[in-house]
Design an enzyme around this catalytic site. Structure first.
Site: not given
Length: 644
Positions: A388, A544, A480, A371-375, A557
């Site tokens: 992005h 969230r 992975l 979360d947070g690319n645009g901001r 967790e």
């Protein structure tokens, strides 16, 4: 072939004329391999080795471009002309070797697993041929259960129709589970006795096969394009006719194979042939041609150009239910060429190395809400698209860190089903960035197995195809497992799984009266074998989970950090895993009693309590500084008995 196998010959004639030789070549290869395994001569080991030798010869001759064996010659020509996935075919041939020993599966689940392993690629190749001829045959993820059910019905029909041949060899391939339900039926079958137990067993199997055929056909046919639906509809109708022939044969089914009569074949095939003739007259069909050879990434050998291109719908079928890999791993009867080693991930620019965490306190599966690319872009006066692009760079570094520390599973939330509310330009740019970096980018050189979760509806066709191709290319990698959630919604995923469960109950695969366990429901989720999420990490300061992985995260967790995603790198992943290593996971059990130590002195002001948790990078929360470290064993695989 037209006289020995009239049904199969007639079905292949429903393909476009230019594809028919390829279809006959594929069927001839399957029939030849099946004949080698079911031969009356030689031991089981000798028959399996005979098939393995035939497969090795096919690989070697595919590299040469010719063969003296007529069946292999036809198959080699098909591989060269139509870019057939030879690796997938050879895997199906290898799976047939299990039949040499005549081992009886214990349960229906084991029986189905064998059916899928032996037959999925053959259906995939037919879809692939149509795709390469210009007839789009997309396979939707929600259809995969339908394809599996259809395969089960086809195989069970074949087993019943050819029961006499198996009994002549002293073999019953039905699972012990169903034989136990009809005491004595297994011994009576081998003795060719038509007893009440055998009659009841055959009646039950006929009902089950019809249910599977009709349910599988119903789930698939509505999404198929013209041509593929004609072939599928005629095939299902003919196999239902075979079941009717078995039912009419009665005790004779133990002595000779059962086939539908000429009237049944005519009734099914004449309308289908008329529709197919009109369709292929109206729809142009292209032939890819036979360009010169190129070197594959898997072996470095020279093989037909075009290997490594996508199989689109066919690859989706085999990629999610075990697809063939890209590139033709050409093998000779005497030696194999080792695949080139994958490159190690690049080190962090600072030279930072991963922490040495105890194996018992490491997460096996980390999921990240990036979360947070645009901001991040807005704070710097940049277009959101630049955020992005920077976010993908951060994601690649985190993936490198996951490989370095030996994390088995990493899942990232790249695009949610709610993100369609954003501008068209932003969404289009995000898709381009993901496709460029994940599919054609830097991960393909490392030991990373790429898979994707989500709804393909609405995604750009070329992007969905590229993701499927990348799954197929990397499916054999053992490092992975990197799961990318695109157009993903957790509630929608649960709704699709519930619908699949209901369809399975209607098809008779589930007994509603017996109830449904958590493990039983999880079988209907995508990648049901994926372990539960141990650590769910979200960046950007939000608190969230945003409809992300609701089923596997129920006991995860949760770790929230404030830095925006483009400011994150692999060190933050290591920090999150370090925080996890200090947490106590009880799964509903009571906490272990803590021993008081009166001698211990209280630390002075400003001093950090010995054993306190490391502070997450960028975190200013008091609880991140004050939560005490506990040293109880972490058991991520334990199942909860009750809530805490």
């Amino acid at each position: 072939m037209c006289t020995a196998h009239p049904t199969e010959y007639a079905l292949i004639r429903l393909l476009p004329p230019r594809l028919r030789p390829a279809g006959w070549a594929l069927y001839a290869a399957f029939h030849t391999a099946d004949g080698l395994i079911d031969a009356d001569t030689g031991s089981a080991r000798e028959r399996a080795e005979g098939l393995a030798e035939w497969t090795r010869a096919l690989r070697a001759e595919a590299e040469l471009g010719t063969s003296a064996d007529p069946v292999r010659r036809a198959l080699v020509d098909t591989v060269l002309c139509w870019d057939v996935d030879l690796d997938g075919l050879c895997e199906s041939l290898t799976a047939l070797e299990q039949d040499a020993e005549g081992r009886r599966p214990a349960t229906w689940d084991q029986w189905r697993a064998r059916v899928q392993a032996q037959n999925t690629n053959w259906i995939a190749q037919v879809l692939s041929l149509l795709e390469r001829a210009g007839v789009s045959t997309p396979v939707r993820l929600k259809q995969l259960a339908g394809y599996g059910r259809l395969l089960d019905g086809l195989y069970l029909t074949d087993t019943l129709a050819d029961l006499a041949d198996d009994l002549a060899r002293g073999v019953v391939t039905l699972p012990e589970e169903v034989l136990d339900a009809y005491p004595g039926a297994g011994d009576d079958l081998l003795a060719h006795r038509w007893t009440p137990a055998v009659r009841a067993l055959v009646r039950h199997l006929l009902e089950r096969a019809r249910r599977w055929l009709r349910a599988g056909h119903g789930e698939i046919v509505r999404q198929l394009p013209p041509g593929a639906d004609i072939l599928l509809g005629a095939g299902v109708a003919l196999f239902l006719g075979r079941l009717d022939a078995v039912e009419r044969a009665g005790r004779a089914v133990l002595r000779r194979p059962s086939r539908p009569g000429p009237v049944t074949r005519w009734r099914v095939l004449m309308p289908a042939r008329a529709r197919a003739l009109l369709l292929w007259w109206l729809v142009p069909v292209r032939v890819p041609g036979m360009p010169g050879p190129v070197a594959t990434a898997k072996t470095g050998r020279r093989v037909p150009a075009g290997k490594g291109r996508g199989m689109t719908g066919a690859a989706a079928l085999t990629g999610t239910v075990a697809a063939g890999t890209t590139g033709m791993a050409a093998t000779t009867a005497t030696a194999e060429t080792a695949a080139p080693a994958l490159k190690p991930v690049p080190p962090h620019p600072t030279g930072a190395r991963p922490p040495d965490l105890p194996c018992t306190h490491r997460p096996r599966h980390v999921a990240i809400i990036m979360d947070g690319n645009g901001r991040w872009a807005t704070e710097r006066g940049l277009p959101r698209q630049d955020g992005h692009r920077a976010g993908v760079e951060a994601m690649l570094d985190v993936v490198h860190g996951a490989v370095e520390i030996g994390l088995p599973h990493l899942t990232v939330y790249a695009f949610s089903s709610e993100n369609w509310k954003r501008s068209v330009d932003e969404v289009s740019h995000l898709f381009r960035v993901v496709q460029d970096e994940l599919v054609a980018g830097r991960l393909s050189d490392h030991d990373v197995r790429l898979r994707w979760l989500g709804d393909e509806q609405g995604l750009p066709t070329d992007m969905a195809r590229s993701m499927v191709d990348m799954e197929r290319l990397t499916r054999d990698r053992t490092g992975l497992t990197f799961n990318v959630c695109l157009n993903y919604g957790g509630r929608a995923e649960l709704a699709r799984a519930a619908a699949a469960t209901a369809r399975a109950a209607l098809a008779g695969d589930l007994d509603p009266a017996a109830g449904l366990s958590e493990r039983g429901f999880a079988r209907f989720l995508p990648y049901a074998e994926l372990p539960d999420v141990d650590l769910l990490w979200r960046t950007g300061g939000e608190r969230r989970i945003s409809n992300f992985l609701p089923w596997p995260t129920v006991y995860a967790e949760v770790h929230f950090t404030d830095p925006l995603w483009p400011d994150v790198d692999r060190r933050d992943l290591w920090q999150a895993m370090t925080v996890y290593s200090g947490r106590s996971r009880r799964f509903g059990a009571a906490p272990a009693p803590r021993t008081r130590t009166p001698e211990r002195k209280r630390p002075g002001p400003g001093a950090e309590e010995r054993g306190s948790l490391p502070v997450p990078v960028g975190s200013t929360r008091a609880q991140d500084r004050e939560e005490p470290m506990r040293t109880e064993s972490v058991q991520p695989q334990a199942q909860p008995d009750a809530q805490s």
